[in-house]
Enzyme design. Structure first.
Site, PDB file in Angstrom:
ATOM      1  N   ARG A  93      41.785  -2.846  19.496  1.00 22.89           N
ATOM      2  CA  ARG A  93      40.017  -2.366  20.183  1.00 22.89           C
ATOM      3  C   ARG A  93      39.579  -3.577  20.252  1.00 22.89           C
ATOM      4  O   ARG A  93      38.688  -3.110  20.865  1.00 22.89           O
ATOM      5  CB  ARG A  93      39.707  -1.488  18.895  1.00 22.89           C
ATOM      6  CG  ARG A  93      40.237  -0.129  17.986  1.00 22.89           C
ATOM      7  CD  ARG A  93      39.626   0.199  16.632  1.00 22.89           C
ATOM      8  NE  ARG A  93      39.965  -0.343  15.716  1.00 22.89           N
ATOM      9  CZ  ARG A  93      39.734  -0.796  14.381  1.00 22.89           C
ATOM     10  NH1 ARG A  93      39.239  -0.101  14.287  1.00 22.89           N
ATOM     11  NH2 ARG A  93      40.630  -1.342  13.450  1.00 22.89           N
ATOM     12  N   GLN A  94      39.791  -5.070  20.145  1.00 20.47           N
ATOM     13  CA  GLN A  94      39.303  -5.507  20.766  1.00 20.47           C
ATOM     14  C   GLN A  94      40.007  -6.255  22.373  1.00 20.47           C
ATOM     15  O   GLN A  94      40.830  -7.250  22.381  1.00 20.47           O
ATOM     16  CB  GLN A  94      39.668  -7.095  20.041  1.00 20.47           C
ATOM     17  CG  GLN A  94      38.939  -6.805  18.592  1.00 20.47           C
ATOM     18  CD  GLN A  94      38.408  -8.408  18.088  1.00 20.47           C
ATOM     19  OE1 GLN A  94      38.395  -9.445  18.938  1.00 20.47           O
ATOM     20  NE2 GLN A  94      38.688  -8.476  16.843  1.00 20.47           N
ATOM     21  N   HIS A 127      46.185   1.574  21.354  1.00 21.86           N
ATOM     22  CA  HIS A 127      45.009   2.357  21.865  1.00 21.86           C
ATOM     23  C   HIS A 127      43.981   2.361  22.914  1.00 21.86           C
ATOM     24  O   HIS A 127      43.348   3.467  23.361  1.00 21.86           O
ATOM     25  CB  HIS A 127      43.155   0.984  20.934  1.00 21.86           C
ATOM     26  CG  HIS A 127      42.359   1.795  21.132  1.00 21.86           C
ATOM     27  ND1 HIS A 127      41.045   2.720  20.513  1.00 21.86           N
ATOM     28  CD2 HIS A 127      41.274   1.173  22.018  1.00 21.86           C
ATOM     29  CE1 HIS A 127      40.625   2.308  20.744  1.00 21.86           C
ATOM     30  NE2 HIS A 127      40.058   1.572  21.077  1.00 21.86           N
ATOM     31  N   ASP A 167      35.909  11.267  20.380  1.00 21.73           N
ATOM     32  CA  ASP A 167      35.080  10.530  21.079  1.00 21.73           C
ATOM     33  C   ASP A 167      35.713  10.518  23.181  1.00 21.73           C
ATOM     34  O   ASP A 167      36.390  11.087  23.006  1.00 21.73           O
ATOM     35  CB  ASP A 167      35.246   8.546  20.692  1.00 21.73           C
ATOM     36  CG  ASP A 167      36.084   7.880  20.977  1.00 21.73           C
ATOM     37  OD1 ASP A 167      37.128   8.324  21.621  1.00 21.73           O
ATOM     38  OD2 ASP A 167      36.461   7.226  19.149  1.00 21.73           O
ATOM     39  N   LYS A 190      30.265  10.475  20.661  1.00 18.16           N
ATOM     40  CA  LYS A 190      30.631   9.418  20.328  1.00 18.16           C
ATOM     41  C   LYS A 190      29.425   8.334  20.413  1.00 18.16           C
ATOM     42  O   LYS A 190      29.706   7.735  21.503  1.00 18.16           O
ATOM     43  CB  LYS A 190      31.476   9.238  19.309  1.00 18.16           C
ATOM     44  CG  LYS A 190      30.821   7.685  17.912  1.00 18.16           C
ATOM     45  CD  LYS A 190      32.839   8.185  17.657  1.00 18.16           C
ATOM     46  CE  LYS A 190      33.262   6.646  18.367  1.00 18.16           C
ATOM     47  NZ  LYS A 190      34.273   6.029  17.632  1.00 18.16           N
ATOM     48  N   ARG A 192      28.225   4.392  19.370  1.00 15.43           N
ATOM     49  CA  ARG A 192      28.138   3.288  18.165  1.00 15.43           C
ATOM     50  C   ARG A 192      26.749   2.400  18.097  1.00 15.43           C
ATOM     51  O   ARG A 192      26.820   1.542  18.886  1.00 15.43           O
ATOM     52  CB  ARG A 192      29.759   2.310  17.814  1.00 15.43           C
ATOM     53  CG  ARG A 192      30.827   3.064  17.479  1.00 15.43           C
ATOM     54  CD  ARG A 192      31.317   1.882  17.767  1.00 15.43           C
ATOM     55  NE  ARG A 192      32.985   2.325  16.657  1.00 15.43           N
ATOM     56  CZ  ARG A 192      33.438   3.223  15.697  1.00 15.43           C
ATOM     57  NH1 ARG A 192      31.957   3.013  14.579  1.00 15.43           N
ATOM     58  NH2 ARG A 192      34.367   3.565  15.166  1.00 15.43           N
ATOM     59  N   SER A 221      37.492   2.982   9.326  1.00 16.20           N
ATOM     60  CA  SER A 221      36.833   3.782   7.463  1.00 16.20           C
ATOM     61  C   SER A 221      36.531   4.949   7.539  1.00 16.20           C
ATOM     62  O   SER A 221      35.832   5.783   6.452  1.00 16.20           O
ATOM     63  CB  SER A 221      35.041   2.970   8.207  1.00 16.20           C
ATOM     64  OG  SER A 221      35.142   4.079   9.195  1.00 16.20           O
ATOM     65  N   GLY A 222      37.002   5.707   8.513  1.00 15.45           N
ATOM     66  CA  GLY A 222      36.630   7.505   8.434  1.00 15.45           C
ATOM     67  C   GLY A 222      34.929   7.804   8.612  1.00 15.45           C
ATOM     68  O   GLY A 222      35.127   9.819   9.124  1.00 15.45           O
ATOM     69  N   THR A 224      34.039   8.070  11.735  1.00 15.17           N
ATOM     70  CA  THR A 224      33.903   8.467  13.314  1.00 15.17           C
ATOM     71  C   THR A 224      34.427   9.719  12.912  1.00 15.17           C
ATOM     72  O   THR A 224      34.292  11.446  13.424  1.00 15.17           O
ATOM     73  CB  THR A 224      34.743   7.888  14.430  1.00 15.17           C
ATOM     74  OG1 THR A 224      34.765   6.417  14.495  1.00 15.17           O
ATOM     75  CG2 THR A 224      35.486   8.820  15.163  1.00 15.17           C
TER      76      THR A 224
HETATM   77  C1  R5P Z   1      37.923   4.106  18.292  1.00 13.52           C
HETATM   78  O1  R5P Z   1      37.954   4.130  19.360  1.00 13.52           O
HETATM   79  C2  R5P Z   1      39.333   4.712  17.749  1.00 13.52           C
HETATM   80  O2  R5P Z   1      39.282   5.415  18.226  1.00 13.52           O
HETATM   81  C3  R5P Z   1      38.966   5.352  16.237  1.00 13.52           C
HETATM   82  O3  R5P Z   1      38.230   6.644  16.352  1.00 13.52           O
HETATM   83  C4  R5P Z   1      37.812   4.289  15.564  1.00 13.52           C
HETATM   84  O4  R5P Z   1      39.195   3.425  15.039  1.00 13.52           O
HETATM   85  C5  R5P Z   1      37.538   4.802  13.869  1.00 13.52           C
HETATM   86  O5  R5P Z   1      37.311   3.835  13.446  1.00 13.52           O
HETATM   87  P1  R5P Z   1      36.468   4.694  11.938  1.00 13.52           P
HETATM   88  O6  R5P Z   1      37.162   5.207  10.918  1.00 13.52           O
HETATM   89  O7  R5P Z   1      36.091   3.567  11.419  1.00 13.52           O
HETATM   90  O8  R5P Z   1      35.362   5.406  12.693  1.00 13.52           O
END
Ligand code: R5P
Length: 310
Positions: A93-94, A127, A167, A190, A192, A221-222, A224
């Site tokens: 993700r980075q 990703h 997203d 979505k 952030r 974390s769930g 999203t």
């Molecule tokens: C972000 O672009 C990824 O595809 C996931 O949606 C994200 O990493 C989910 O993170 P979390 O469950 O913390 O919201």
């Protein structure tokens, strides 16, 4: 061909080995009191085609170092070819600078993997597809979509089915699954506002009366997922479930899913979720071992792997 693994996901490595009917080579990994790691491979690797299976999941830095140190040991043991099999590529993700004076850690990790001796990389649902270009060695990025499609066909009625991207970044992935199933897609807009906080702004598509399946690459974390599920329900979705390739499942993610409006969450075993799912009410895992095993078999035999992308 030789198969070996670090400590990140031994059940998956064993399942891959079972699929290939090949043993896992014995590797000793020890930690010194200060946390430094030491690796010893207990068999001859000279001239071998070696596949090392290691997800760089939590603890991400230890698992990454295990992978790097194992590859260094293999290089020094004169392995002919080393393939880093990384079912979950952490730090993905980075993948871009998000502000001034910030790193692109996915690129740094790619450099480290190649620098430690990998000749090839085999991974799953990166990703962002472009991360393949961070490696200057052959990189096969498999998709869990066929495994997920089969499970959806077995468990969900195709009538009223809608695949939802949580997203904008996941639209291509969602469209591919929807295309295979002949279903419509919807997109969650979505935002952030700050790291770790996800807010739903809009939903593109009419989800009223539809059975929605959210499809994403990572659940961390769930946040999203649960926000998307609540927004879909609010807009009249009949049912909401989710399929997500990599179950990072940090902190209270599993209990958050249990308390959410979702009927179920299905992840794969790209990350070892055995402990997290013990007693989980509505989360289950699908195995990607047969898919990875087939890719390993084809790479070892110099056969095309592109059929696995169909
Ligand atoms: C972000 O672009 C990824 O595809 C996931 O949606 C994200 O990493 C989910 O993170 P979390 O469950 O913390 O919201």
């Amino acid at each position: 061909m030789k198969l070996m693994c670090g400590n990140a996901n031994k059940p998956l490595a064993q399942a891959i080995a079972d699929s290939l009917d090949a043993p896992l080579s014995n590797v000793e990994i020890e930690a010194f009191a200060d946390g430094e790691l030491f690796v010893r491979i207990d068999e001859n690797m000279r001239g071998e085609d070696v596949f090392i299976i290691q997800s760089t999941s939590k603890p991400a830095n230890d698992n990454l170092m295990e992978l790097l140190i194992c590859m260094d040991a293999l290089t020094r043991a004169s392995a002919r070819r080393i393939t880093a099999v990384i079912p979950y590529f952490g730090y993905a993700r980075q993948d871009r600078k998000t502000g001034g004076r910030t790193p692109i850690t996915a690129k740094l990790v790619a450099n480290l993997i190649a620098g430690a001796g990998a000749h090839r990389v085999l991974t799953l649902d990166l990703h962002a597809g472009q991360i393949q270009g961070f490696f200057d060695i052959p990189t096969d990025n498999l998709f869990a979509t066929p495994v997920i499609e089969n499970d959806i066909r077995r468990n969900y009625d195709a009538k009223d089915l809608m695949i939802v991207s949580p997203d904008v970044g996941g639209v291509v992935r969602a469209r591919s699954l929807a295309g295979r199933l002949g279903a419509d897609i919807a997109i969650v807009d979505k935002r952030r506002p700050r790291p770790g906080v996800a807010e739903v702004m809009n939903i593109i598509g009419d989800v009223e009366g539809r059975r929605c399946i959210i499809f994403d690459d990572i659940i961390d974390s769930g946040g999203t997922l649960c926000n998307a599920a609540a927004a879909l329900k609010q807009r009249g979705a009949k049912e909401v479930a989710a399929y997500i390739t990599h179950g990072v499942l940090s902190g209270k993610a599993v209990s958050r899913i249990a308390d959410s409006e979702m009927t179920e969450l299905v992840v794969t075993d790209s990350i070892d979720v055995t402990e997290k799912l013990a007693g989980a009410k509505n989360v289950r895992a699908l195995s990607v071992a047969p898919l990875l095993a087939e890719a390993i078999r084809r790479i070892a035999n110099d056969e095309s792997v592109s059929k696995l992308f169909d």
